[in-house]
Design a protein around this motif. Structure first.
Motif, PDB file in Angstrom:
ATOM      1  N   ARG A  55       0.813  -1.229   0.000  1.00 15.87           N
ATOM      2  CA  ARG A  55       0.000   0.000   0.000  1.00 15.87           C
ATOM      3  C   ARG A  55       0.842   1.274   0.000  1.00 15.87           C
ATOM      4  NH1 ARG A  55      -2.684  -3.308   3.588  1.00 15.87           N
ATOM      5  NH2 ARG A  55      -4.588  -4.210   2.774  1.00 15.87           N
ATOM      6  N   ILE A  56       2.058   1.201  -0.515  1.00 10.60           N
ATOM      7  CA  ILE A  56       2.888   2.400  -0.635  1.00 10.60           C
ATOM      8  C   ILE A  56       2.304   3.276  -1.745  1.00 10.60           C
ATOM      9  CG2 ILE A  56       4.529   1.306  -2.230  1.00 10.60           C
ATOM     10  CD1 ILE A  56       6.743   2.999  -0.934  1.00 10.60           C
ATOM     11  N   SER A  57       2.333   4.566  -1.539  1.00 12.36           N
ATOM     12  CA  SER A  57       1.811   5.507  -2.524  1.00 12.36           C
ATOM     13  C   SER A  57       2.643   5.456  -3.797  1.00 12.36           C
ATOM     14  CB  SER A  57       1.831   6.929  -1.954  1.00 12.36           C
ATOM     15  OG  SER A  57       1.526   7.860  -2.982  1.00 12.36           O
ATOM     16  N   LEU A  58       1.954   5.470  -4.937  1.00 12.05           N
ATOM     17  CA  LEU A  58       2.660   5.524  -6.219  1.00 12.05           C
ATOM     18  C   LEU A  58       3.092   6.949  -6.541  1.00 12.05           C
ATOM     19  CD1 LEU A  58       0.509   3.050  -8.340  1.00 12.05           C
ATOM     20  CD2 LEU A  58       2.631   2.616  -7.076  1.00 12.05           C
ATOM     21  N   ASP A  59       2.710   7.892  -5.688  1.00  7.04           N
ATOM     22  CA  ASP A  59       3.156   9.282  -5.763  1.00  7.04           C
ATOM     23  C   ASP A  59       2.822   9.943  -7.100  1.00  7.04           C
ATOM     24  OD1 ASP A  59       4.218  11.525  -4.543  1.00  7.04           O
ATOM     25  OD2 ASP A  59       6.251  11.127  -5.250  1.00  7.04           O
ATOM     26  N   TYR A  68       9.403   0.284  -9.352  1.00  4.72           N
ATOM     27  CA  TYR A  68      10.765   0.389  -8.827  1.00  4.72           C
ATOM     28  C   TYR A  68      10.664   1.159  -7.513  1.00  4.72           C
ATOM     29  CZ  TYR A  68      15.409   2.348  -8.133  1.00  4.72           C
ATOM     30  OH  TYR A  68      16.605   2.741  -7.582  1.00  4.72           O
ATOM     31  N   ALA A  69      11.044   0.504  -6.415  1.00  7.51           N
ATOM     32  CA  ALA A  69      11.024   1.138  -5.097  1.00  7.51           C
ATOM     33  C   ALA A  69      12.449   1.229  -4.578  1.00  7.51           C
ATOM     34  CB  ALA A  69      10.168   0.320  -4.135  1.00  7.51           C
ATOM     35  N   TYR A  70      12.744   2.317  -3.866  1.00  8.75           N
ATOM     36  CA  TYR A  70      14.103   2.509  -3.373  1.00  8.75           C
ATOM     37  C   TYR A  70      14.078   3.183  -2.004  1.00  8.75           C
ATOM     38  CZ  TYR A  70      13.431   7.368  -4.647  1.00  8.75           C
ATOM     39  OH  TYR A  70      12.939   8.644  -4.730  1.00  8.75           O
ATOM     40  N   GLY A 125      20.079   4.852   5.514  1.00  8.76           N
ATOM     41  CA  GLY A 125      19.793   5.837   6.546  1.00  8.76           C
ATOM     42  C   GLY A 125      18.409   6.449   6.460  1.00  8.76           C
ATOM     43  N   GLU A 126      17.701   6.234   5.361  1.00  6.93           N
ATOM     44  CA  GLU A 126      16.343   6.768   5.217  1.00  6.93           C
ATOM     45  C   GLU A 126      15.352   5.787   5.835  1.00  6.93           C
ATOM     46  OE1 GLU A 126      15.204   9.726   3.982  1.00  6.93           O
ATOM     47  OE2 GLU A 126      17.326  10.261   3.916  1.00  6.93           O
ATOM     48  N   PRO A 127      14.302   6.280   6.477  1.00  5.05           N
ATOM     49  CA  PRO A 127      13.367   5.395   7.155  1.00  5.05           C
ATOM     50  C   PRO A 127      12.330   4.738   6.245  1.00  5.05           C
ATOM     51  CG  PRO A 127      12.743   7.662   7.529  1.00  5.05           C
ATOM     52  CD  PRO A 127      14.040   7.684   6.761  1.00  5.05           C
ATOM     53  N   ALA A 128      12.035   5.339   5.090  1.00  2.44           N
ATOM     54  CA  ALA A 128      10.926   4.832   4.273  1.00  2.44           C
ATOM     55  C   ALA A 128      11.319   4.667   2.812  1.00  2.44           C
ATOM     56  CB  ALA A 128       9.738   5.788   4.378  1.00  2.44           C
ATOM     57  N   TYR A 129      10.635   3.751   2.144  1.00  2.00           N
ATOM     58  CA  TYR A 129      10.808   3.543   0.711  1.00  2.00           C
ATOM     59  C   TYR A 129      10.003   4.579  -0.058  1.00  2.00           C
ATOM     60  CZ  TYR A 129      13.137  -0.940   1.222  1.00  2.00           C
ATOM     61  OH  TYR A 129      14.037  -1.916   1.517  1.00  2.00           O
ATOM     62  N   ALA A 130      10.398   4.801  -1.298  1.00  2.00           N
ATOM     63  CA  ALA A 130       9.650   5.643  -2.227  1.00  2.00           C
ATOM     64  C   ALA A 130       9.567   4.894  -3.553  1.00  2.00           C
ATOM     65  CB  ALA A 130      10.347   6.985  -2.427  1.00  2.00           C
TER      66      ALA A 130
END
Length: 158
Positions: free
Chosen positions: A17-21, A43-45, A49-54
């Motif tokens: 359920r990650i946003s496709l932005d 493609y998610a990355y 050190g970052e807390p969340a995927y985009a």
């Protein structure tokens, strides 16, 4: 479960359920408009050190276009198959496109730029690495594109 399995499960929980932005999902390869319920490859990355995927980009179908082939050291990357869903916010009267049922096809952990194809990936295709070409030597480039009068090459000759 091993530590790797725990990390993988935590990643998938975050990717579900990650946003496709995007407000208008389209395939980044062919431009095909995408709709709720359509199968996609995303493609998610997540940089170290970052807390969340985009989500970096989406492609139509779960096996229509080539998967990402260039991965970056220091960035945890996934090529995921799934389908488009929507989440509605009644307070703001807005709808967000999200990735549902993500299934990893290819992973690249932060410690390497080498892709790891998942054995249970929904596609039999391995990612292909682009052919690395040596840059054209400067003298060769000048010789190939120079005119005898010293001017620029004519329009459309390149």
């Amino acid at each position: 479960m091993t530590r790797l399995d725990d990390l993988h499960a935590a990643d998938l929980a975050q990717l579900t359920r990650i946003s496709l932005d995007t407000h208008n999902p389209i395939c980044q390869v062919c431009g095909q408009p995408l709709h709720e319920g359509d199968d996609i490859t995303a493609y998610a990355y997540r940089a170290a050190g970052e807390p969340a995927y985009a989500i970096g980009y989406i492609m139509c179908g779960s096996d229509v276009h080539e998967h990402p082939t260039v991965f970056t050291r220091g960035v945890h990357e996934y090529a995921l198959t799934g389908h488009i869903g929507t989440c509605s916010n009644t307070r703001t009267q807005s709808t967000t496109f999200v990735l549902l049922d993500p299934t990893p096809a290819v992973t690249s952990p932060t410690t390497t730029a080498e892709p790891q194809v998942h054995p249970d990936a929904p596609t039999p295709r391995n990612p292909t690495q682009p052919i690395q070409q040596e840059p054209t030597p400067l003298l060769t480039a000048v010789r190939e594109h120079a005119r005898s009068d010293g001017g620029s090459p004519p329009e459309g000759s390149e």
